[in-house]
Design a protein around this motif. Structure first.
Motif, PDB file in Angstrom:
ATOM      1  N   GLN A  43      47.446  94.453 -11.541  1.00 20.01           N
ATOM      2  CA  GLN A  43      48.585  93.522 -11.527  1.00 20.01           C
ATOM      3  C   GLN A  43      48.179  92.195 -10.885  1.00 20.01           C
ATOM      4  O   GLN A  43      48.449  91.123 -11.425  1.00 20.01           O
ATOM      5  CB  GLN A  43      49.757  94.127 -10.765  1.00 20.01           C
ATOM      6  N   LEU A  44      47.544  92.282  -9.730  1.00 17.55           N
ATOM      7  CA  LEU A  44      47.117  91.067  -9.051  1.00 17.55           C
ATOM      8  C   LEU A  44      46.007  90.375  -9.841  1.00 17.55           C
ATOM      9  O   LEU A  44      45.983  89.146  -9.950  1.00 17.55           O
ATOM     10  CB  LEU A  44      46.657  91.399  -7.629  1.00 17.55           C
ATOM     11  N   ALA A  45      45.113  91.169 -10.430  1.00 18.49           N
ATOM     12  CA  ALA A  45      44.041  90.609 -11.243  1.00 18.49           C
ATOM     13  C   ALA A  45      44.603  89.878 -12.455  1.00 18.49           C
ATOM     14  O   ALA A  45      44.120  88.797 -12.824  1.00 18.49           O
ATOM     15  CB  ALA A  45      43.088  91.713 -11.686  1.00 18.49           C
ATOM     16  N   ALA A  46      45.641  90.452 -13.079  1.00 16.38           N
ATOM     17  CA  ALA A  46      46.269  89.803 -14.232  1.00 16.38           C
ATOM     18  C   ALA A  46      46.884  88.466 -13.841  1.00 16.38           C
ATOM     19  O   ALA A  46      46.856  87.496 -14.615  1.00 16.38           O
ATOM     20  CB  ALA A  46      47.335  90.716 -14.830  1.00 16.38           C
ATOM     21  N   HIS A  47      47.432  88.406 -12.633  1.00 17.69           N
ATOM     22  CA  HIS A  47      47.979  87.140 -12.134  1.00 17.69           C
ATOM     23  C   HIS A  47      46.875  86.085 -12.032  1.00 17.69           C
ATOM     24  O   HIS A  47      47.070  84.924 -12.407  1.00 17.69           O
ATOM     25  CB  HIS A  47      48.624  87.354 -10.760  1.00 17.69           C
ATOM     26  N   LEU A  48      45.703  86.497 -11.553  1.00 16.31           N
ATOM     27  CA  LEU A  48      44.580  85.568 -11.437  1.00 16.31           C
ATOM     28  C   LEU A  48      44.105  85.087 -12.805  1.00 16.31           C
ATOM     29  O   LEU A  48      43.842  83.901 -13.005  1.00 16.31           O
ATOM     30  CB  LEU A  48      43.419  86.241 -10.701  1.00 16.31           C
ATOM     31  N   VAL A  49      43.993  86.016 -13.755  1.00 13.63           N
ATOM     32  CA  VAL A  49      43.539  85.662 -15.094  1.00 13.63           C
ATOM     33  C   VAL A  49      44.536  84.709 -15.752  1.00 13.63           C
ATOM     34  O   VAL A  49      44.164  83.714 -16.384  1.00 13.63           O
ATOM     35  CB  VAL A  49      43.346  86.920 -15.960  1.00 13.63           C
ATOM     36  N   ALA A  50      45.833  84.979 -15.570  1.00 14.83           N
ATOM     37  CA  ALA A  50      46.874  84.153 -16.184  1.00 14.83           C
ATOM     38  C   ALA A  50      46.901  82.746 -15.605  1.00 14.83           C
ATOM     39  O   ALA A  50      47.332  81.800 -16.277  1.00 14.83           O
ATOM     40  CB  ALA A  50      48.243  84.812 -16.002  1.00 14.83           C
ATOM     41  N   SER A  51      46.435  82.597 -14.363  1.00 21.90           N
ATOM     42  CA  SER A  51      46.469  81.284 -13.729  1.00 21.90           C
ATOM     43  C   SER A  51      45.391  80.354 -14.262  1.00 21.90           C
ATOM     44  O   SER A  51      45.342  79.182 -13.919  1.00 21.90           O
ATOM     45  CB  SER A  51      46.323  81.421 -12.204  1.00 21.90           C
TER      46      SER A  51
END
Length: 333
Positions: A43-51
């Protein structure tokens, strides 16, 4: 956006286009290795990728390998490794700096909290080391582990210089060499290692990366006082509020009148800031022309980077890297 900045974006775009397949494979590796049965990690990794993010450091690994004629697939995993190291340091830095923005979006620590950000950063470091071991080269392991240690040293050194008006120019360069330029250098050098190039060419790649990283951080420090917030992707003036002795401020302090020195002592050394102080700091930086002087210093590093690049094979990849380096000091983000 001005013309010079457009050229910068075009240079990055051309490098990305040359490495399109390699970068797609790297992104697939990044997403796959960010997976975990612990739900908060992806979940946190997806936030980083989306940014978003320019993927500049892994691009340097991919480009260096191809520049040197490498035709295999090892560079893809090593590029992902470099990105994991970089992202882990960003997660930790945002916690230390209490940053609320990263690449124009809410930082991970602002969304998920400090503890998950630190621990997921640790997870990404561990993933990076797994990828190094899977590569199987002790030389690659030495270079990337050494860079990881140097980054940590640079961040700790920056903490010791924070709020310290006696910080010298040399100490400032030690900080940015550690916290930023070391990973640029390692990202480039490992491309030469897996391509089995000689010591001279590997040293040239490392020098190119080191100089590029130094210039990149100098420009970052200038942008903190000169950019528009929506272009910069973080809060303008963060360095001032955190009491960081970056190059524009060091130059302003060196040329300060007694009254100006009192201002810097109160706001940076004693960390006693009021609402109008950022505007005053910006005014002093303009008065002493320290943004242009910082960019001029970055240009000297770019000249050195371009000299190092001439040691390497002449091809489209070298030309594109040279263009990217040449316009690093024109970027606005």
């Amino acid at each position: 956006m001005d013309g010079a900045t457009t050229v910068t974006a075009d240079a990055l775009g051309r490098l990305t286009a040359l490495l399109e397949r390699d970068l797609a494979a790297t992104n697939q590796t990044i997403v796959a290795r960010m997976d975990s049965p612990v739900a908060l990690i992806p979940q946190l990794a997806a936030h980083l990728v989306a940014s978003g993010g320019k993927r500049l450091r892994p691009l340097l690994t991919l480009a260096s390998a191809r520049l040197c004629g490498y035709a295999g697939e090892r560079h893809v995993r090593l590029a992902a490794c470099v990105e994991f190291i970089h992202t882990a340091t960003l997660l930790h830095d945002d916690v230390v700096d209490e940053s609320l923005l990263r690449r124009g979006a809410a930082s991970a620590n602002a969304v998920f909290g400090n503890k998950p950000s630190v621990l997921v950063g640790d997870f990404l470091f561990a993933r990076a080391f797994q990828l190094m071991v899977e590569d199987g080269s002790l030389e690659v392991l030495r270079i990337l582990c050494g860079a990881s240690a140097t980054i940590a040293e640079g961040e700790v050194l920056q903490l010791t210089t924070q709020n310290d008006l006696t910080t010298s120019e040399g100490r400032y360069f030690d900080v940015i060499r550690g916290k930023t330029a070391a990973l640029f250098a390692a990202a480039c050098e490992v491309g030469g290692v897996i391509a089995e190039r000689g010591a001279a060419e590997r040293a040239a790649l490392a020098q190119f990366g080191m100089d590029l990283g130094m210039a990149f951080q100098l420009v970052d420090d200038a942008l903190d006082y000169a950019a528009e917030q929506d272009e910069l992707g973080k809060t303008v003036g963060d360095d001032f509020r955190e009491g960081k002795l970056t190059y524009p401020v060091l130059l302003a302090i060196a040329d300060a009148t007694p009254e100006e020195h009192e201002f810097w002592t109160r706001t940076i050394e004693l960390n006693e800031q009021t609402e109008p102080d950022l505007a005053t700091a910006l005014s002093l930086i303009r008065r002493h022309d320290t943004i242009a002087r910082t960019i001029a210093r970055a240009d000297r590093f770019i000249d050195s980077a371009l000299t190092a690049l001439q040691t390497l094979p002449a091809n489209d990849m070298r030309d594109t890297l040279a263009e990217l380096a040449r316009f690093t000091t024109a970027r606005r983000f």
